[in-house]
Design a protein around this motif. Structure first.
Motif, short mmCIF file in Angstrom:
data_model
loop_
_atom_site.label_atom_id
_atom_site.label_comp_id
_atom_site.label_asym_id
_atom_site.label_seq_id
_atom_site.Cartn_x
_atom_site.Cartn_y
_atom_site.Cartn_z
N GLN A 136 0.88 -1.25 0.03
CA GLN A 136 0.07 -0.08 0.04
C GLN A 136 0.83 1.21 -0.05
OE1 GLN A 136 -2.73 -0.28 3.25
NE2 GLN A 136 -4.22 -1.03 1.95
N LEU A 137 0.21 2.27 -0.54
CA LEU A 137 0.78 3.56 -0.26
C LEU A 137 1.58 3.76 0.95
CD1 LEU A 137 1.33 6.06 -2.24
CD2 LEU A 137 -0.78 6.95 -1.12
N LEU A 189 6.81 4.22 0.39
CA LEU A 189 6.57 3.81 -0.78
C LEU A 189 5.38 4.77 -1.56
CD1 LEU A 189 7.23 0.01 -0.82
CD2 LEU A 189 8.57 1.75 -2.37
N MET A 219 6.53 2.46 -8.43
CA MET A 219 6.08 1.10 -8.93
C MET A 219 6.77 0.74 -10.26
SD MET A 219 2.36 -0.35 -9.53
CE MET A 219 1.91 1.17 -10.51
N VAL A 251 2.66 -0.50 -6.11
CA VAL A 251 2.40 0.25 -5.02
C VAL A 251 0.64 0.71 -5.32
CG1 VAL A 251 2.46 2.39 -3.81
CG2 VAL A 251 4.69 1.21 -4.87
N SER A 268 -2.85 2.52 -4.18
CA SER A 268 -3.33 3.91 -3.35
C SER A 268 -4.74 3.47 -2.49
CB SER A 268 -3.48 4.92 -4.34
OG SER A 268 -4.15 4.41 -5.39
#
Length: 125
Positions: free
Chosen positions: A11-12, A84, A89, A123, A125
């Motif tokens: 995840q973000l 991240l 990505m 990654v 969001s």
């Protein structure tokens, strides 16, 4: 050969640790770097570690978020990736070579002798 692993879906703002294991040769006297390629973009050198002395270099895009390290006993290099972002990505590759190429935007081994197969970092969001 080099084998990168540890990629996956995160995840973000999350974290991942990539590993780069060398088999069949020793990393002595090499600089080992992490290079990524996002879809539709050119390769970008992110970080390098000097195997013999452990000195490290980072590109502007990852400095302060990513940490490169090595385990001499395991002949392995790691890339700890924190906080991240969507732009992280990419497919991540490790490479071993001689010398350092350092520019305003990237850092990587100058003469690459060994490439590993990549590992995908996604990654969400």
């Amino acid at each position: 050969q080099l084998q990168a692993s540890g990629g996956g879906l995160v995840q973000l703002g999350g974290s991942l640790r990539l590993s780069c294991a060398a088999t069949g040769f020793t990393l002595d006297d090499h600089e080992i770097g992490w290079i990524r390629q996002a879809l539709g973009k050119e390769c970008e050198g992110l970080s390098v570690i000097s195997w013999s002395g452990g000195r490290t270099w980072y590109s502007k895009s990852v400095k302060g978020r990513f940490t490169i390290s090595r385990d001499i006993a395991k002949n392995t290099v790691y890339l700890q990736m924190n906080n991240l972002k969507p732009e992280d990505m990419a497919v991540y590759y490790c490479a071993a070579g001689k010398g350092i190429y350092y520019s305003e935007d990237e850092v990587r081994p100058n003469v690459i002798e060994h490439w590993g197969k990549g590992t995908l970092v996604t990654v969400s969001s």
